[in-house]
Design a protein around this motif. Structure first.
Motif, PDB file in Angstrom:
ATOM      1  N   ARG A 412      33.945  28.827  35.393  1.00 43.07           N
ATOM      2  CA  ARG A 412      33.055  27.930  34.651  1.00 43.07           C
ATOM      3  C   ARG A 412      33.019  28.318  33.177  1.00 43.07           C
ATOM      4  O   ARG A 412      32.977  27.450  32.294  1.00 43.07           O
ATOM      5  CB  ARG A 412      31.659  27.975  35.279  1.00 43.07           C
ATOM      6  N   THR A 413      33.040  29.616  32.899  1.00 45.72           N
ATOM      7  CA  THR A 413      33.032  30.065  31.501  1.00 45.72           C
ATOM      8  C   THR A 413      34.290  29.605  30.772  1.00 45.72           C
ATOM      9  O   THR A 413      34.232  29.145  29.621  1.00 45.72           O
ATOM     10  CB  THR A 413      32.924  31.598  31.449  1.00 45.72           C
ATOM     11  N   ARG A 414      35.444  29.713  31.440  1.00 47.81           N
ATOM     12  CA  ARG A 414      36.688  29.251  30.816  1.00 47.81           C
ATOM     13  C   ARG A 414      36.629  27.752  30.532  1.00 47.81           C
ATOM     14  O   ARG A 414      37.063  27.291  29.463  1.00 47.81           O
ATOM     15  CB  ARG A 414      37.883  29.545  31.728  1.00 47.81           C
ATOM     16  N   CYS A 415      36.105  26.990  31.470  1.00 47.94           N
ATOM     17  CA  CYS A 415      36.034  25.532  31.298  1.00 47.94           C
ATOM     18  C   CYS A 415      35.098  25.161  30.150  1.00 47.94           C
ATOM     19  O   CYS A 415      35.441  24.322  29.297  1.00 47.94           O
ATOM     20  CB  CYS A 415      35.569  24.872  32.590  1.00 47.94           C
ATOM     21  N   VAL A 416      33.913  25.754  30.121  1.00 51.12           N
ATOM     22  CA  VAL A 416      32.936  25.402  29.094  1.00 51.12           C
ATOM     23  C   VAL A 416      33.393  25.890  27.723  1.00 51.12           C
ATOM     24  O   VAL A 416      33.182  25.211  26.697  1.00 51.12           O
ATOM     25  CB  VAL A 416      31.548  25.971  29.473  1.00 51.12           C
TER      26      VAL A 416
END
Length: 563
Positions: A412-416
């Motif tokens: 999720r961190t990579r996506c955001v």
């Protein structure tokens, strides 16, 4: 069956002989095992019950005339409540029934448990048609116990008769819904209302499982409302020991349990949940095979959907958007920081498992395994033994949660992070401030209410980013339905089951977080393409992917199995 002569003199223990004298006196017959008087009345009761096709429970074995007559008349088995062991040692042999597998002796000292056990042995085909045959001598031997057993038996027989009604007899089934504040319960209730399905609600305060008050409320609802089945989400209300499942089986009341989260992270602590009276539905097709392996019969794939009464296009009478809602790009969701910290703290005494949890989570996210144990067996067999040697199932669940949530947090961190060039709105918890750079490239908005605010929020973002949790590597979440339903546009990660719900021209997808920035830039520059994708998706959702459609499927399945 061969009988032996019987008298009080046949026993050597004085106390037992005294009890036998009482028995013989109560039976009114000393010279014969069964005579015209005394126990012959028990034989007459057996004959009447058999003629009326009633089940039989004897309170007191006596000299065995009643049970002998029942078995001779064709009863498949005979149930007797009797805790006078010294007498039984003599009378069982004298009656010829010693060791007979058709004879079931219940001797629980608690009258209610004894009555429950006795009733559980009777075939369900009798329903509540049960005759309680009391041997008169036993009321003299132990009046408090045997009178209470008889009363409890009659009450249970009466109750069983009240709940032994045919299921799915009417055109519209009657549904008893376990009610809580948990996600999806409100949508189910609304869909049942739109389908005009008679529905009663069984409140479950504080998401408790199997509380006595809850079971009492269930019994009252079954008697008053006469539902065709009980419906719950994520097995809410079921207890670990399986008592409620046993009760539903006794009531012949089917259970439909719809899992909208990973069922294996829920059922870890519920070993006794499989039953012919339980049908499970799962939002993730990948879990059908593993649920079958757990013993559930024919689990049903039932994906998430949307409620079009909540998630609809904006209209002039709606409340205006909150300040700051209007933006090019947004993401709504948890940072997963708290979800990771909690199991990590509980596993602090297992350094061999948590020492390289970051790298382990990276590999878990990349692998196709849905099961943590299978992943460890193949990718890290050196850690499998440490995982399996954790002291109990709750600790093993902690590690499964830790690995799943840490993999989700990293992904999720990579996506955001990939949408930061567009100064996005991030709607979620303060864990994002620990995760993302401390600069003005993004705005943190507080969590919003799913029902009241999200349908108003989504349309005010040109692009809504969706990234799916690692607990559902192949399934799709509710955002891919909710966002288009209210007129918004969603850029989502491609999942295997997405193609089961949508055609390719109805979705905008990325296969890796590295693609997100380029795709966002493309769709921001092509508003007509965005609107076309969203409109096609919305049309398909309203035609096939509302909770009304899901409940129609669930109702059809339950009728097909249990009518």
């Amino acid at each position: 069956m061969e009988r032996t002569p019987f008298s009080a003199a046949a026993v050597s223990d004085p106390e037992t002989g005294r009890l036998v004298d009482v028995l013989l006196e109560g039976a009114g017959k000393r010279r014969h095992l069964c005579g015209r008087d005394g126990e012959s009345s028990l034989v007459a009761a057996v004959q009447e019950a058999m003629a009326a096709h009633e089940g039989l429970v004897f309170v007191g074995f006596g000299m065995g005339c009643g049970p002998v007559a029942a078995l001779a008349a064709g009863a498949g088995l005979t149930v007797v409540v009797d805790r006078e062991t010294p007498i039984l040692d003599v009378t069982l042999a004298a009656s010829g029934l010693a060791g007979d597998a058709r004879l079931i002796i219940v001797s629980d000292p608690d009258p209610d448990r004894a009555a429950q056990a006795a009733m559980s042995h009777l075939p369900a085909s009798f329903g509540g048609r049960v005759r309680v045959v009391i041997h008169p001598a036993y009321v003299r031997l132990n009046p408090r116990y045997y009178s209470e057993v008889a009363n409890r038996l009659r009450a249970r027989a009466c109750f069983r008769q009240q709940v032994s009604y045919p299921k799915f007899a009417a055109a519209r089934p009657r549904v008893l819904l376990v009610q809580s504040d948990y996600f999806l319960v409100a949508e189910i209730a609304a869909a049942l209302h739109r389908l005009e399905i008679p529905t009663a609600f069984l409140p479950l305060p504080d998401l408790a499982r199997g509380q006595t008050a809850f079971i009492e409320a269930l019994l009252a609802a079954v008697t008053a409302f006469r539902p065709d089945f009980l419906l719950t989400v994520n097995h809410l209300g079921m207890d670990r020991e399986g008592r409620l499942m046993d009760l539903l089986s006794e009531l012949k009341l089917p259970l439909a349990s719809w899992f909208v989260d990973n069922p294996h992270l829920i059922l870890h602590d519920f070993p006794r949940q499989t039953s012919p009276w339980c049908t499970v539905f799962t939002w993730d097709q990948d879990t059908v095979a593993s649920l079958t392996a757990m013993g559930f019969s024919n689990p049903v794939f039932l994906p998430l959907a949307t409620d079009p009464d909540h998630f609809r296009r904006p209209c002039p009478t709606d409340r205006p958007p909150e300040p700051g809602w209007s933006t090019d790009v947004s993401f709504v969701g948890s940072s997963m920081v708290r979800q990771v910290r909690e199991p990590l703290a509980r596993l602090s005494d297992s350094p061999e498992l948590i020492g390289d949890i970051n790298d382990l989570a990276v590999h878990f996210a990349q692998e196709g395994h849905r099961s943590v144990a299978h992943f460890l067996a193949e990718a890290r067999p050196d850690l499998l033994a440490a995982f399996q040697s954790l002291p109990d199932v709750r600790r093993r669940l902690d590690f499964e949660l830790l690995l799943t949530w840490e993999a989700t947090r990293q992904y999720r961190t990579r996506c955001v992070t990939a949408i930061l060039p567009f100064t996005p709105n991030i709607v979620g918890d303060r864990g994002w401030k620990e995760t993302l750079p401390r600069d003005p490239s993004w705005r943190l908005l507080p969590p919003v209410d799913y029902y009241r605010d999200l349908p108003r929020f989504y349309p005010w973002s040109q692009v809504n980013l969706n990234c799916t949790s690692m607990q559902m590597k192949g399934a799709i979440n509710q955002r891919v339905f909710d966002i288009p339903a209210c007129g918004g546009f969603v850029l989502t990660d491609r999942r295997e089951q997405l193609q089961l719900a949508f055609f390719p021209n109805e979705t905008a997808c990325y296969d890796d977080p590295s693609e997100i920035t380029t795709l966002v830039r493309h769709y921001l520059s092509n508003p007509s393409e965005r609107r076309g994708i969203s409109a096609k998706a919305r049309k398909h959702i309203l035609a096939k992917h509302t909770y009304r459609h899901r409940l129609e499927t669930l109702l059809d399945v339950m009728r097909r199995i249990y009518s």
